[in-house]
Design a protein around this motif. Structure first.
Motif, PDB file in Angstrom:
ATOM      1  N   PRO A  59     -40.624 -50.000 -26.027  1.00 53.97           N
ATOM      2  CA  PRO A  59     -40.957 -49.493 -24.692  1.00 53.97           C
ATOM      3  C   PRO A  59     -42.459 -49.296 -24.501  1.00 53.97           C
ATOM      4  O   PRO A  59     -43.159 -48.852 -25.410  1.00 53.97           O
ATOM      5  CB  PRO A  59     -40.227 -48.147 -24.649  1.00 53.97           C
ATOM      6  N   LEU A  60     -42.938 -49.619 -23.313  1.00 58.65           N
ATOM      7  CA  LEU A  60     -44.364 -49.446 -23.016  1.00 58.65           C
ATOM      8  C   LEU A  60     -44.733 -47.979 -22.875  1.00 58.65           C
ATOM      9  O   LEU A  60     -45.841 -47.578 -23.225  1.00 58.65           O
ATOM     10  CB  LEU A  60     -44.723 -50.199 -21.737  1.00 58.65           C
ATOM     11  N   TYR A  65     -38.918 -42.441 -17.772  1.00 61.53           N
ATOM     12  CA  TYR A  65     -38.051 -43.618 -17.762  1.00 61.53           C
ATOM     13  C   TYR A  65     -38.478 -44.552 -16.637  1.00 61.53           C
ATOM     14  O   TYR A  65     -38.662 -44.129 -15.494  1.00 61.53           O
ATOM     15  CB  TYR A  65     -36.593 -43.206 -17.582  1.00 61.53           C
ATOM     16  N   THR A  66     -38.632 -45.819 -16.974  1.00 62.10           N
ATOM     17  CA  THR A  66     -39.094 -46.810 -16.005  1.00 62.10           C
ATOM     18  C   THR A  66     -38.232 -48.063 -16.098  1.00 62.10           C
ATOM     19  O   THR A  66     -37.672 -48.374 -17.150  1.00 62.10           O
ATOM     20  CB  THR A  66     -40.561 -47.174 -16.260  1.00 62.10           C
ATOM     21  N   ALA A  67     -38.163 -48.813 -15.002  1.00 57.17           N
ATOM     22  CA  ALA A  67     -37.318 -50.007 -14.950  1.00 57.17           C
ATOM     23  C   ALA A  67     -37.886 -51.000 -13.948  1.00 57.17           C
ATOM     24  O   ALA A  67     -38.830 -50.706 -13.223  1.00 57.17           O
ATOM     25  CB  ALA A  67     -35.895 -49.618 -14.564  1.00 57.17           C
ATOM     26  N   ASP A  68     -37.304 -52.202 -13.930  1.00 54.85           N
ATOM     27  CA  ASP A  68     -37.620 -53.210 -12.904  1.00 54.85           C
ATOM     28  C   ASP A  68     -39.125 -53.474 -12.774  1.00 54.85           C
ATOM     29  O   ASP A  68     -39.680 -53.409 -11.675  1.00 54.85           O
ATOM     30  CB  ASP A  68     -37.086 -52.759 -11.542  1.00 54.85           C
ATOM     31  N   GLN A 347     -33.136 -48.745 -24.527  1.00 59.99           N
ATOM     32  CA  GLN A 347     -33.355 -48.348 -25.910  1.00 59.99           C
ATOM     33  C   GLN A 347     -33.569 -46.842 -26.073  1.00 59.99           C
ATOM     34  O   GLN A 347     -33.034 -46.225 -26.987  1.00 59.99           O
ATOM     35  CB  GLN A 347     -34.557 -49.101 -26.488  1.00 59.99           C
ATOM     36  N   LEU A 348     -34.357 -46.232 -25.205  1.00 57.88           N
ATOM     37  CA  LEU A 348     -34.717 -44.817 -25.371  1.00 57.88           C
ATOM     38  C   LEU A 348     -33.554 -43.875 -25.113  1.00 57.88           C
ATOM     39  O   LEU A 348     -33.408 -42.851 -25.786  1.00 57.88           O
ATOM     40  CB  LEU A 348     -35.882 -44.459 -24.453  1.00 57.88           C
ATOM     41  N   SER A 349     -32.725 -44.185 -24.130  1.00 54.21           N
ATOM     42  CA  SER A 349     -31.683 -43.240 -23.716  1.00 54.21           C
ATOM     43  C   SER A 349     -30.276 -43.679 -24.061  1.00 54.21           C
ATOM     44  O   SER A 349     -29.378 -42.847 -24.205  1.00 54.21           O
ATOM     45  CB  SER A 349     -31.759 -43.019 -22.207  1.00 54.21           C
ATOM     46  N   LEU A 354     -31.023 -44.650 -17.226  1.00 52.03           N
ATOM     47  CA  LEU A 354     -32.330 -44.218 -17.743  1.00 52.03           C
ATOM     48  C   LEU A 354     -32.893 -45.325 -18.614  1.00 52.03           C
ATOM     49  O   LEU A 354     -32.589 -45.432 -19.801  1.00 52.03           O
ATOM     50  CB  LEU A 354     -32.186 -42.911 -18.542  1.00 52.03           C
ATOM     51  N   ARG A 355     -33.759 -46.133 -18.023  1.00 53.92           N
ATOM     52  CA  ARG A 355     -34.235 -47.340 -18.703  1.00 53.92           C
ATOM     53  C   ARG A 355     -35.702 -47.252 -19.099  1.00 53.92           C
ATOM     54  O   ARG A 355     -36.399 -46.319 -18.718  1.00 53.92           O
ATOM     55  CB  ARG A 355     -33.996 -48.550 -17.789  1.00 53.92           C
TER      56      ARG A 355
END
Length: 375
Positions: A59-60, A65-68, A347-349, A354-355
């Motif tokens: 993850p960056l 939590y961030t997505a898209d 991966q995180l959650s 929650l991405r």
């Protein structure tokens, strides 16, 4: 749209109800600019995390939590415009009401693998005059000294429209226009500027994204579960329109993009492994236009190529296998001679809503074909 367990073999009715939950989400608002110290992993071999699972990239950012992620290379720096997943505590339902995203954070970094800066809240739903709820996957563009943030949000009548906000900085804050873009619809705006300077917006997503409700050219929410074409009928394609000089309105009517098989026939609605579901992205390579998109309930990223930004586009294949989680949504950008794909997983959650965003190199064959990625 948010990630969910892989259910490609499940009954279509179940998939339909679950996919309505799929929409770009967010995590508690953070206003201070911060710097993440975890670089993105871009090695060819997958690396295990603390649970023993292997992932191609890391993850960056890990504090929200961030997505898209919609990535762009502006003025020598990489800027990422993601949706911002949050834990709402709301019960899950078929309408995806618990995906009640409220703001956008913008991320940036000097290079892939370098430190990532979170620039805090760039736009909040309370500052969008016409917005009702649910800020989903955005995109951005730069022209004539102004940065434009394009976003989908449900209006006061619960219909998805596309809005635009402007700033003199790529990180905002952005000021929203008082009304949505006339003629805009559905979700997932993706903005592409061609080599001749003309700019186009691609948009749309079926099921929860409401695109199937626009099949007649007008919005019809009366029978939402009956409006998707039958399996033997042509699939619903994304929409495209050229933007005007002010970048705030369309210069022409919105038209449907056709995705064809190698025989020149439009992909069918029941062709779930190949047909368009959501998350269109456009890039150009050696005078060829690449339309990339998510197949949704089968969880692939696919691509089709054409000779015009309007299409038609001929399906070429899958270029990313399913990520961990239900949704997959991406962007593709060239940085200093190399091409990268930005995407998300859970991966995180390990929770579908929650991405976390990631990046890895996108490789091509000698003929321009996209190499298959195992995330």
């Amino acid at each position: 749209m948010p990630a969910r367990p892989h259910l490609a073999a499940a009954p279509r009715a179940l998939l339909a109800s679950l996919a309505l939950l799929g929409a770009c989400q967010s995590n508690p608002a953070q206003t201070d600019e911060t710097t993440a110290t975890t670089p993105a992993a871009t090695d060819a071999a997958a690396k295990p995390d603390s649970t023993g699972k292997k992932y191609l990239a890391q993850p960056l950012v890990k504090d929200i939590y961030t997505a898209d992620p919609s990535a762009h290379f502006f003025n020598g720096r990489i800027y990422i415009y993601p949706s911002h997943d949050i834990e709402t505590g709301m019960p899950e339902n078929d309408n995806g009401d618990h995906f009640a995203m409220r703001d956008y954070h913008i991320l940036s970094m000097d290079s892939v693998g370098g430190k990532v800066t979170d620039h805090g809240v760039a736009l909040d739903i309370k500052d969008i005059p016409w917005a009702g709820r649910q800020l989903w996957a955005p995109d951005a563009a730069f022209k004539n000294g102004t940065y434009y943030l394009y976003f989908p949000v449900k209006d006061k009548q619960d219909i998805f429209r596309i809005g635009v906000a402007t700033s003199k900085s790529p990180t905002g804050p952005f000021k929203a226009e008082p009304k949505p873009m006339e003629g805009s619809l559905s979700i997932d705006p993706a903005v592409f500027t061609d080599t001749d300077g003309q700019t186009y917006m691609y948009m749309g997503g079926i099921w929860g994204g409401q695109l199937q409700r626009w099949r007649t050219g007008k919005y019809d929410g009366s029978k939402p579960k009956e409006q998707e074409p039958a399996a033997s009928e042509p699939s619903v394609g994304p929409r495209v329109a050229r933007l005007g000089a002010d970048m705030k309105q369309f210069a022409e009517p919105v038209r449907e993009v056709k995705i064809l098989d190698k025989e020149g026939k439009v992909l069918l609605s029941g062709d779930n492994n190949r047909r368009f579901f959501e998350g269109a992205w456009m890039h150009k390579y050696q005078d060829k236009y690449y339309l990339t998109y998510s197949t949704g309930d089968t969880h692939f990223l696919a691509y089709a190529t054409g000779t015009s930004p309007y299409g038609p586009f001929t399906y070429q294949g899958t270029f990313m296998n399913p990520v961990q989680g239900w949704t997959t949504h991406h962007s593709i950008v060239e940085v200093k001679g190399k091409w990268y794909i930005f995407y998300h997983d859970t991966q995180l959650s390990d929770k579908t809503w929650l991405r976390n965003v990631k990046v890895t190199e996108l490789k091509r064959g000698a003929d321009g074909s996209l190499a298959l990625i195992n995330p």
